[in-house]
Design a protein around this motif. Structure first.
Motif: not given
Length: 148
Positions: A84-109
């Motif tokens: 689940k996206t929520a299982e990614l490390p917090a740093n990952v979520l922050v990085y994606v939100k900061t560097n790809y603000p118009k993109s949504k995480i569609t899958e996590a692994a």
């Protein structure tokens, strides 16, 4: 005009059929690879494919998609588990939100290699394409690659 359209439709259909047929080609998996998979994941229903010259086993673990990559000698190189996206490390979520603000995480692994090294993958959509953003075990950015 109708003949030109018909010819184009037939050519498109043949091209699509040929591509579909190639994707569905059966992979001949060596017995040593099958044995290694069965030992690692007993009782799992598997679908075999190829990945960069290695054998990729796709299966499910506790209802989640998983894959394992083996070389031709049966050595397990990596296992990838959908999380689940929520299982990614917090740093990952922050990085994606900061560097790809118009993109949504569609899958996590979570990917574990043969030395128990962990890598996280966040798949995003950007400019109409799919990309895999890779991070180390601590959530530090490694690279972004075009997805498949």
């Amino acid at each position: 005009m109708k003949k030109v359209f018909l010819a184009m439709a037939i050519a498109f259909s043949l091209t699509t059929f040929a591509q579909t047929e190639e994707k569905e080609k059966k992979v001949t998996v060596p017995a040593i690879v099958k044995t290694a998979f069965t030992k690692d994941f007993p009782g799992k229903k598997v679908k075999w494919g190829m990945e960069d010259g290695d054998f990729e086993a796709e299966f499910k673990i506790n209802g989640s998609d998983a894959s394992a990559v083996y070389d031709k000698k049966g050595h397990k190189k990596a296992v990838e588990m959908t999380i689940k996206t929520a299982e990614l490390p917090a740093n990952v979520l922050v990085y994606v939100k900061t560097n790809y603000p118009k993109s949504k995480i569609t899958e996590a692994a979570k990917i574990t290699d043969d030395k128990n090294g962990v890598t996280y993958e966040a798949e995003i959509g950007k400019d109409g394409k799919s990309y895999d953003v890779l991070f180390d075990a601590n959530g530090k950015f490694i690279k972004i690659v075009e997805g498949d």
